[in-house]
Write a protein that holds these residues in place. Structure first.
Motif, PDB file in Angstrom:
ATOM      1  N   MET A 276      18.388 -20.629   3.659  1.00 49.61           N
ATOM      2  CA  MET A 276      19.367 -20.631   3.031  1.00 49.61           C
ATOM      3  C   MET A 276      20.078 -22.008   4.057  1.00 49.61           C
ATOM      4  N   ASN A 277      20.295 -21.927   1.935  1.00 51.07           N
ATOM      5  CA  ASN A 277      20.436 -23.697   2.874  1.00 51.07           C
ATOM      6  C   ASN A 277      22.411 -23.129   2.636  1.00 51.07           C
ATOM      7  N   TRP A 278      23.214 -24.900   3.222  1.00 47.43           N
ATOM      8  CA  TRP A 278      24.877 -23.946   3.815  1.00 47.43           C
ATOM      9  C   TRP A 278      25.461 -24.182   1.990  1.00 47.43           C
TER      10      TRP A 278
ATOM     11  N   LEU B  18      35.213 -21.680   6.000  1.00 46.16           N
ATOM     12  CA  LEU B  18      34.712 -21.076   6.862  1.00 46.16           C
ATOM     13  C   LEU B  18      33.669 -20.253   7.143  1.00 46.16           C
ATOM     14  N   PHE B  19      32.341 -20.254   6.988  1.00 47.34           N
ATOM     15  CA  PHE B  19      31.898 -19.127   6.740  1.00 47.34           C
ATOM     16  C   PHE B  19      31.183 -19.329   7.836  1.00 47.34           C
ATOM     17  N   VAL B  20      30.654 -17.649   9.024  1.00 49.44           N
ATOM     18  CA  VAL B  20      30.483 -17.027  10.593  1.00 49.44           C
ATOM     19  C   VAL B  20      29.752 -15.872   9.728  1.00 49.44           C
ATOM     20  N   SER B  21      28.368 -16.365  10.012  1.00 45.66           N
ATOM     21  CA  SER B  21      27.367 -15.215   9.918  1.00 45.66           C
ATOM     22  C   SER B  21      27.184 -13.553  10.483  1.00 45.66           C
ATOM     23  N   LYS B  22      27.425 -12.215   9.423  1.00 44.35           N
ATOM     24  CA  LYS B  22      27.573 -11.653  10.011  1.00 44.35           C
ATOM     25  C   LYS B  22      26.670 -11.165  11.069  1.00 44.35           C
ATOM     26  N   GLU B  23      25.695 -11.656  11.644  1.00 44.77           N
ATOM     27  CA  GLU B  23      24.680 -12.138  12.635  1.00 44.77           C
ATOM     28  C   GLU B  23      25.063 -11.847  13.853  1.00 44.77           C
ATOM     29  N   SER B  24      26.624 -13.265  13.535  1.00 41.19           N
ATOM     30  CA  SER B  24      26.503 -13.896  14.932  1.00 41.19           C
ATOM     31  C   SER B  24      27.926 -13.796  14.941  1.00 41.19           C
ATOM     32  N   ARG B  25      28.722 -12.506  14.639  1.00 42.37           N
ATOM     33  CA  ARG B  25      30.662 -13.094  14.807  1.00 42.37           C
ATOM     34  C   ARG B  25      30.591 -11.553  16.235  1.00 42.37           C
ATOM     35  N   GLY B  26      31.901 -11.720  17.346  1.00 39.66           N
ATOM     36  CA  GLY B  26      31.975 -11.182  18.093  1.00 39.66           C
ATOM     37  C   GLY B  26      31.589 -12.278  18.812  1.00 39.66           C
ATOM     38  N   MET B  27      30.289 -13.120  18.361  1.00 42.50           N
ATOM     39  CA  MET B  27      29.642 -14.464  19.920  1.00 42.50           C
ATOM     40  C   MET B  27      31.039 -15.429  20.007  1.00 42.50           C
TER      41      MET B  27
ATOM     42  N   ASP C 158      30.554 -29.469   8.437  1.00 41.57           N
ATOM     43  CA  ASP C 158      29.677 -28.907   9.772  1.00 41.57           C
ATOM     44  C   ASP C 158      29.403 -27.925   9.455  1.00 41.57           C
ATOM     45  N   GLU C 159      27.890 -27.560  10.308  1.00 40.22           N
ATOM     46  CA  GLU C 159      27.036 -26.897   9.263  1.00 40.22           C
ATOM     47  C   GLU C 159      26.040 -26.657  11.196  1.00 40.22           C
ATOM     48  N   GLY C 160      25.372 -25.447  11.232  1.00 41.74           N
ATOM     49  CA  GLY C 160      24.485 -24.853  11.737  1.00 41.74           C
ATOM     50  C   GLY C 160      23.861 -23.517  11.709  1.00 41.74           C
ATOM     51  N   PRO C 161      23.402 -23.025  12.109  1.00 39.47           N
ATOM     52  CA  PRO C 161      22.294 -21.924  11.802  1.00 39.47           C
ATOM     53  C   PRO C 161      23.156 -20.141  11.730  1.00 39.47           C
ATOM     54  N   TYR C 162      24.824 -20.014  12.413  1.00 40.64           N
ATOM     55  CA  TYR C 162      25.262 -19.485  11.907  1.00 40.64           C
ATOM     56  C   TYR C 162      26.304 -19.105  11.578  1.00 40.64           C
ATOM     57  N   HIS C 163      27.134 -21.228  11.088  1.00 47.02           N
ATOM     58  CA  HIS C 163      27.983 -21.298  10.409  1.00 47.02           C
ATOM     59  C   HIS C 163      28.147 -22.426   9.388  1.00 47.02           C
ATOM     60  N   VAL C 164      29.255 -22.809   8.413  1.00 41.77           N
ATOM     61  CA  VAL C 164      29.519 -23.940   7.487  1.00 41.77           C
ATOM     62  C   VAL C 164      30.823 -23.895   8.012  1.00 41.77           C
TER      63      VAL C 164
END
Length: 196
Positions: A1-3, A57-66, A36-42
């Motif tokens: 999935m793209n940004w 600001l998007f942070v994927s659910k699977e990386s929340r709490g990290m 600014d993007e990475g595998p788990y954020h945009v």
């Protein structure tokens, strides 16, 4: 999935700029507007001389709490100037809005309760009210934030809107208001939780 797909999947349609709009900003305002993007954020943001504006600001659910959201914001905090962003008003039926506000309260953001913000969505034509949150490292006032938000609206949100969407954005004077009489502080319930 793209940004863009990540952002589009997470943010309501009435808050989204078109992909073409964001790509135009990145290309033509590349000295101000950044991704600014990475595998788990945009993170899509604008950096002006005296403040930073978080567009998305998007942070994927699977990386929340990290701590990824915290690290992403820290990059902007390290610039030692105010950070401004828009959030949906709290909706207790949507746990994401509550989590989002709790996160920003933890990060030291304040609610600009004297700033009213309601704009017509170019995507839906509906009126869309948002709250303005800010982080002020040097004691900036809500009036300072109001002036900065007007600049962000004109330079980012309204950039080439007529060309891209075939209609004009409402003037900043209609979208943003400043009243000394404060509204309810949307972060207060979360700030109180942190203090206890």
């Amino acid at each position: 999935m793209n940004w863009y797909e990540k952002l589009n999947q997470y943010f309501p349609v009435e808050e989204m700029k078109s992909k073409e709009h964001m790509e135009t900003l990145l290309k033509e305002k590349g000295n101000v507007y950044y991704k600014d993007e990475g595998p788990y954020h945009v993170l899509m943001y604008a950096e002006f001389s005296n403040f930073s504006f978080v567009d998305y600001l998007f942070v994927s659910k699977e990386s929340r709490g990290m701590g990824l959201g915290k690290k992403t914001l820290q990059m902007l905090k390290d610039k030692n100037k105010p950070i401004i962003l828009e959030v949906e008003p709290v909706n207790y039926e949507d746990t994401d809005t509550e989590k989002r506000l709790r996160f920003y309260a933890r990060e030291g953001f304040e609610h600009a309760a004297s700033i009213g913000y309601c704009r017509r969505s170019v995507a839906t034509g509906e009126e869309n009210s948002m709250e303005i949150l800010y982080w002020a490292p040097n004691g900036e006032t809500e009036e300072d934030i109001y002036e900065a938000m007007k600049k962000a609206y004109k330079d980012i949100h309204s950039y080439k809107v007529e060309e891209l969407y075939g209609e004009t954005h409402e003037p900043v004077s209609k979208v943003l208001t400043y009243k000394e009489v404060d509204k309810e502080n949307v972060l207060e319930p979360f700030t109180n939780q942190i203090a206890n």
